[in-house]
Design a protein around this motif. Structure first.
Motif, PDB file in Angstrom:
ATOM      1  N   LEU A 158     -15.389  -7.036 -32.068  1.00 41.80           N
ATOM      2  CA  LEU A 158     -15.387  -7.641 -33.402  1.00 41.80           C
ATOM      3  C   LEU A 158     -16.789  -8.108 -33.763  1.00 41.80           C
ATOM      4  CD1 LEU A 158     -12.239  -9.962 -33.109  1.00 41.80           C
ATOM      5  CD2 LEU A 158     -12.317  -7.556 -33.771  1.00 41.80           C
ATOM      6  N   ASP A 159     -17.127  -8.041 -35.057  1.00 39.95           N
ATOM      7  CA  ASP A 159     -18.362  -8.670 -35.496  1.00 39.95           C
ATOM      8  C   ASP A 159     -18.100 -10.139 -35.821  1.00 39.95           C
ATOM      9  OD1 ASP A 159     -17.116  -8.771 -37.966  1.00 39.95           O
ATOM     10  OD2 ASP A 159     -18.328  -7.169 -38.867  1.00 39.95           O
ATOM     11  N   ALA A 160     -19.090 -10.813 -36.340  1.00 38.72           N
ATOM     12  CA  ALA A 160     -18.974 -12.253 -36.565  1.00 38.72           C
ATOM     13  C   ALA A 160     -17.905 -12.604 -37.600  1.00 38.72           C
ATOM     14  CB  ALA A 160     -20.325 -12.822 -37.001  1.00 38.72           C
ATOM     15  N   ASP A 161     -17.561 -11.647 -38.477  1.00 40.62           N
ATOM     16  CA  ASP A 161     -16.526 -11.884 -39.488  1.00 40.62           C
ATOM     17  C   ASP A 161     -15.141 -11.517 -38.988  1.00 40.62           C
ATOM     18  OD1 ASP A 161     -18.404 -12.760 -41.372  1.00 40.62           O
ATOM     19  OD2 ASP A 161     -18.866 -10.695 -41.944  1.00 40.62           O
ATOM     20  N   GLY A 162     -15.048 -11.098 -37.720  1.00 39.46           N
ATOM     21  CA  GLY A 162     -13.752 -10.703 -37.180  1.00 39.46           C
ATOM     22  C   GLY A 162     -13.372  -9.277 -37.517  1.00 39.46           C
TER      23      GLY A 162
ATOM     24  N   PHE B  66      -4.785 -17.157 -33.566  1.00 33.89           N
ATOM     25  CA  PHE B  66      -5.968 -16.357 -33.297  1.00 33.89           C
ATOM     26  C   PHE B  66      -7.153 -16.843 -34.125  1.00 33.89           C
ATOM     27  CE2 PHE B  66      -8.793 -12.833 -34.324  1.00 33.89           C
ATOM     28  CZ  PHE B  66      -9.174 -12.435 -33.044  1.00 33.89           C
ATOM     29  N   GLY B  67      -6.903 -17.189 -35.400  1.00 33.58           N
ATOM     30  CA  GLY B  67      -7.990 -17.673 -36.243  1.00 33.58           C
ATOM     31  C   GLY B  67      -8.644 -18.919 -35.677  1.00 33.58           C
TER      32      GLY B  67
ATOM     33  N   ARG C   2     -10.271  -3.098 -40.921  1.00 29.15           N
ATOM     34  CA  ARG C   2      -9.314  -4.162 -40.599  1.00 29.15           C
ATOM     35  C   ARG C   2     -10.013  -5.279 -39.836  1.00 29.15           C
ATOM     36  NH1 ARG C   2      -3.823  -2.614 -40.081  1.00 29.15           N
ATOM     37  NH2 ARG C   2      -3.355  -0.986 -41.626  1.00 29.15           N
ATOM     38  N   ARG C   3      -9.583  -6.508 -40.129  1.00 25.07           N
ATOM     39  CA  ARG C   3      -9.979  -7.642 -39.302  1.00 25.07           C
ATOM     40  C   ARG C   3      -8.943  -7.821 -38.205  1.00 25.07           C
ATOM     41  NH1 ARG C   3     -12.329  -9.097 -44.179  1.00 25.07           N
ATOM     42  NH2 ARG C   3     -14.453  -9.937 -43.910  1.00 25.07           N
ATOM     43  N   ALA C   4      -9.380  -8.408 -37.119  1.00 20.44           N
ATOM     44  CA  ALA C   4      -8.521  -8.471 -35.934  1.00 20.44           C
ATOM     45  C   ALA C   4      -7.205  -9.178 -36.213  1.00 20.44           C
ATOM     46  CB  ALA C   4      -9.257  -9.164 -34.792  1.00 20.44           C
ATOM     47  N   PHE C   5      -7.231 -10.237 -37.009  1.00 16.55           N
ATOM     48  CA  PHE C   5      -5.998 -11.015 -37.208  1.00 16.55           C
ATOM     49  C   PHE C   5      -4.905 -10.161 -37.850  1.00 16.55           C
ATOM     50  CE2 PHE C   5      -7.803 -11.513 -41.429  1.00 16.55           C
ATOM     51  CZ  PHE C   5      -6.691 -11.554 -42.246  1.00 16.55           C
ATOM     52  N   GLU C   6      -5.291  -9.062 -38.555  1.00 16.26           N
ATOM     53  CA  GLU C   6      -4.305  -8.198 -39.174  1.00 16.26           C
ATOM     54  C   GLU C   6      -3.511  -7.403 -38.139  1.00 16.26           C
ATOM     55  OE1 GLU C   6      -5.665  -6.040 -42.770  1.00 16.26           O
ATOM     56  OE2 GLU C   6      -7.605  -6.989 -42.355  1.00 16.26           O
ATOM     57  N   LEU C   7      -4.032  -7.321 -36.903  1.00 14.21           N
ATOM     58  CA  LEU C   7      -3.335  -6.587 -35.852  1.00 14.21           C
ATOM     59  C   LEU C   7      -2.275  -7.434 -35.170  1.00 14.21           C
ATOM     60  CD1 LEU C   7      -6.267  -4.714 -34.070  1.00 14.21           C
ATOM     61  CD2 LEU C   7      -4.850  -3.934 -35.976  1.00 14.21           C
ATOM     62  N   PHE C   8      -2.239  -8.736 -35.479  1.00 18.99           N
ATOM     63  CA  PHE C   8      -1.336  -9.635 -34.775  1.00 18.99           C
ATOM     64  C   PHE C   8      -0.111  -9.974 -35.620  1.00 18.99           C
ATOM     65  CE2 PHE C   8      -5.558 -10.544 -32.975  1.00 18.99           C
ATOM     66  CZ  PHE C   8      -5.291 -10.202 -31.659  1.00 18.99           C
ATOM     67  N   CYS C   9       0.968 -10.307 -34.936  1.00 19.51           N
ATOM     68  CA  CYS C   9       2.177 -10.740 -35.622  1.00 19.51           C
ATOM     69  C   CYS C   9       1.893 -12.018 -36.417  1.00 19.51           C
ATOM     70  CB  CYS C   9       3.298 -10.985 -34.612  1.00 19.51           C
ATOM     71  SG  CYS C   9       3.910  -9.474 -33.844  1.00 19.51           S
ATOM     72  N   PRO C  10       2.633 -12.249 -37.501  1.00 22.33           N
ATOM     73  CA  PRO C  10       2.371 -13.442 -38.333  1.00 22.33           C
ATOM     74  C   PRO C  10       2.314 -14.735 -37.534  1.00 22.33           C
ATOM     75  CG  PRO C  10       3.909 -11.994 -39.452  1.00 22.33           C
ATOM     76  CD  PRO C  10       3.684 -11.398 -38.088  1.00 22.33           C
ATOM     77  N   ALA C  11       3.183 -14.878 -36.535  1.00 20.35           N
ATOM     78  CA  ALA C  11       3.204 -16.125 -35.762  1.00 20.35           C
ATOM     79  C   ALA C  11       1.937 -16.303 -34.935  1.00 20.35           C
ATOM     80  CB  ALA C  11       4.426 -16.138 -34.840  1.00 20.35           C
TER      81      ALA C  11
ATOM     82  N   ASN D 182      -7.089 -14.908 -20.935  1.00 22.64           N
ATOM     83  CA  ASN D 182      -5.628 -14.790 -20.834  1.00 22.64           C
ATOM     84  C   ASN D 182      -4.889 -15.530 -21.951  1.00 22.64           C
ATOM     85  OD1 ASN D 182      -5.859 -13.213 -18.503  1.00 22.64           O
ATOM     86  ND2 ASN D 182      -5.856 -15.018 -17.184  1.00 22.64           N
ATOM     87  N   MET D 183      -5.240 -15.181 -23.173  1.00 23.42           N
ATOM     88  CA  MET D 183      -4.522 -15.738 -24.333  1.00 23.42           C
ATOM     89  C   MET D 183      -3.240 -14.927 -24.526  1.00 23.42           C
ATOM     90  SD  MET D 183      -5.871 -16.032 -28.227  1.00 23.42           S
ATOM     91  CE  MET D 183      -4.808 -16.603 -29.549  1.00 23.42           C
ATOM     92  N   ASP D 184      -2.119 -15.604 -24.534  1.00 23.08           N
ATOM     93  CA  ASP D 184      -0.818 -14.958 -24.702  1.00 23.08           C
ATOM     94  C   ASP D 184      -0.542 -14.808 -26.196  1.00 23.08           C
ATOM     95  OD1 ASP D 184       1.684 -13.928 -24.361  1.00 23.08           O
ATOM     96  OD2 ASP D 184       2.330 -15.435 -22.909  1.00 23.08           O
ATOM     97  N   ILE D 185      -0.494 -13.555 -26.667  1.00 23.78           N
ATOM     98  CA  ILE D 185      -0.397 -13.323 -28.105  1.00 23.78           C
ATOM     99  C   ILE D 185       0.375 -12.023 -28.337  1.00 23.78           C
ATOM    100  CG2 ILE D 185      -2.489 -11.936 -28.461  1.00 23.78           C
ATOM    101  CD1 ILE D 185      -3.166 -13.975 -30.752  1.00 23.78           C
TER     102      ILE D 185
END
Length: 518
Positions: free
Chosen positions: A164-168, A206-207, A192-201, A221-224
């Motif tokens: 990721l770059d500095a903007d995610g 992540f942010g 795409r920014r990384a947060f778009e790859l994650f489930c809403p919860a 080891n972040m559980d996501i």
């Protein structure tokens, strides 16, 4: 007398010296030069060229066709085309060739072709150099091989990678992660920014983490959960390190994601297994308590009437005997009565240990009181019961559990503590049910349990297992000369308990508890 100056070298000596330096340079650079007459086809080779082709100088210089015989088929066509291109266009040519030497070795050459034109602009001669570049080519091949291996490892590793770059924004992603997600590369990289790859919860989490990560540069080891293209989720463990520039500013991340599905499934199965095991354990305890209750009842019902009848018979027998006979047999009758009383007491103790009737008819507190009274009579150790802050009615299985833990704790105290007093405190408050049993005995170091020369602590293990099987926690505190305390706690919100008023007790029972005596 003036010094004589040496004679200047003649032109022939200068030429020989120049040729010697050229040959030395060619030998060091593994390079030779050549010339080709266009019209006659005659060639000339430098001595170093003979060595490059492993050709004895006695064989003389080969013509072009014979020289081409040293090259691989592909290189022959390439070399012919380069020679004709130089002749036809007058342009300099450079090419690389594969050579098969008489020794069987395969070498790689780099050849430069320079055309020479006459005054009419016609190319009448070609000259150039040929250099052995085998070491460089092998190094390039090894570099390509390693580059391919590294790229293959990155793209097809059994884990996902992205940067990721500095903007995610995702600036790099491997094929494995794309396959997991079901996306194409051009849909993700730079779009795409990384947060778009994650489930809403997981997005908000992540942010927050990413902002901190850009400062610390480390995430472990972040559980996501990832969001696949088809809408399903994929649990992963995410770890990342950061790349900073010379000024310490964040440049990019190096992130690895491990598929956590199997571990999550195992955790669910393990939780289900633990729940089932707890249910079976509770059922086993219930069955055991029922068997104890049944056996205690049968023992009481089968022995008590007979023992009472026997006691009455001995009394009637003593009354029926003539005075002289009674005087003679009275010691024997007293012994028989003593044995009978001891048997009755023993059976009563056995029944109490198996399953005190008070526990079923009056509840936990009276049962503990009765048992504590018998314990004091048997051991001389005083038991103080405090239930001032206990205000709830417990299910029968929980009452049985707490009674058994109390029973085991007092037994341990009698065996090992050398105590004079035991305090039992029972209370419920702030959503928690707690029972604490503490003595003023000699204590011990819990870290030494199980070591050679120490008691194995089976009673403590039994109490701990009983509490944990029922969903509670067990704590042990002890040290030499300060006594021992155990604490059993249960969460009142876990569904096992019901908040109900404490049943009314007899005045005698209330007086006994308020004075701290059992």
């Amino acid at each position: 007398m003036p010094r004589e100056m040496p004679d200047p070298p003649n032109a022939e000596e200068v030429l020989r010296a120049s040729e010697a330096r050229l040959h030395e340079a060619q030998a060091v650079g593994r390079m030779g030069d050549w010339e080709l007459d266009r019209d006659s086809g005659a060639m000339s080779w430098s001595p170093q060229l003979f060595r490059l082709f492993e050709r004895p100088s006695a064989q003389g210089t080969p013509d072009l066709n014979e020289a081409l015989g040293y090259y691989s088929l592909e290189s022959v066509e390439l070399t012919r085309a380069a020679f004709w291109e130089a002749i036809d266009t007058g342009a300099r040519q450079e090419l690389e060739q594969t050579v098969h030497l008489p020794s069987g070795a395969e070498r790689f050459h780099a050849t430069t072709i320079v055309p020479v034109k006459n005054h009419r602009g016609r190319v009448y001669k070609l000259y150039g150099t040929t250099q052995d570049i085998t070491e460089r080519k092998l190094a390039e091949q090894e570099l390509r091989r390693k580059t391919f291996e590294i790229e293959d490892l990155y793209q097809n590793a059994p884990c996902g990678y992205y940067s990721l770059d500095a903007d995610g924004m995702i600036i790099r992603i491997n094929d494995t992660l794309l396959r997991w997600l079901g996306h194409e590369r051009d849909e993700i990289v730079g779009r795409r920014r990384a947060f778009e790859l994650f489930c809403p919860a997981s997005r908000a989490l992540f942010g927050q983490v990413f902002r901190t990560f850009k400062k610390t540069g480390l995430l472990r080891n972040m559980d996501i959960e990832l969001l696949r293209r088809d809408g399903s989720s994929l649990p992963v463990l995410l770890s990342s390190t950061a790349i900073f520039d010379a000024q310490g500013s964040f440049v990019a991340s190096r992130t690895v994601l491990s598929d956590n599905s199997d571990r999550k499934q195992l955790e669910l199965e393990r939780a289900a297994h633990a729940t089932r095991l707890a249910e079976l354990s509770r059922h086993m305890v219930d069955v055991q308590e029922n068997e104890r209750r049944k056996f205690a009842a049968e023992l009481h019902d089968h022995t008590s009437p007979n023992l009472a009848a026997l006691q009455l018979t001995l009394t009637n027998l003593a009354r029926a005997l003539p005075a002289p006979v009674l005087a003679e047999l009275e010691p024997l009758l007293d012994d028989a009565k003593g044995l009978l009383l001891d048997t009755i007491t023993g059976i009563r103790d056995v029944c109490t240990n198996l399953r005190p009737a008070t526990l079923d008819y009056a509840g936990l507190i009276p049962a503990v009181q009765d048992y504590a009274q018998q314990f004091r009579q048997r051991t001389g150790i005083a038991v103080h019961l405090d239930t001032t802050h206990f205000t709830m009615h417990l299910p029968s299985n929980v009452q049985s559990l707490l009674f058994r833990i109390t029973q085991e704790a007092l037994t341990n105290c009698a065996k090992h503590a050398r105590a004079k007093n035991v305090r039992i405190h029972l209370e419920n408050s702030d959503g928690l049910l707690c029972m604490e049993i503490a003595d003023d005995g000699i204590g011990f170091d819990p870290h030494h349990l199980g070591e050679s020369g120490t008691t194995p602590g089976l009673g403590l293990i039994t109490m701990k297992e009983r509490a944990e099987f029922a969903g509670g926690t067990f704590e042990l505190n002890s040290s030499p000369e300060t006594g021992t305390a155990i604490r059993v706690s249960f969460d009142l919100q876990a569904g096992e308990f019901r908040r109900q008023p404490r049943p009314a007790r007899s005045q005698a029972a209330e007086h006994s508890m308020s004075t701290g005596r059992a």
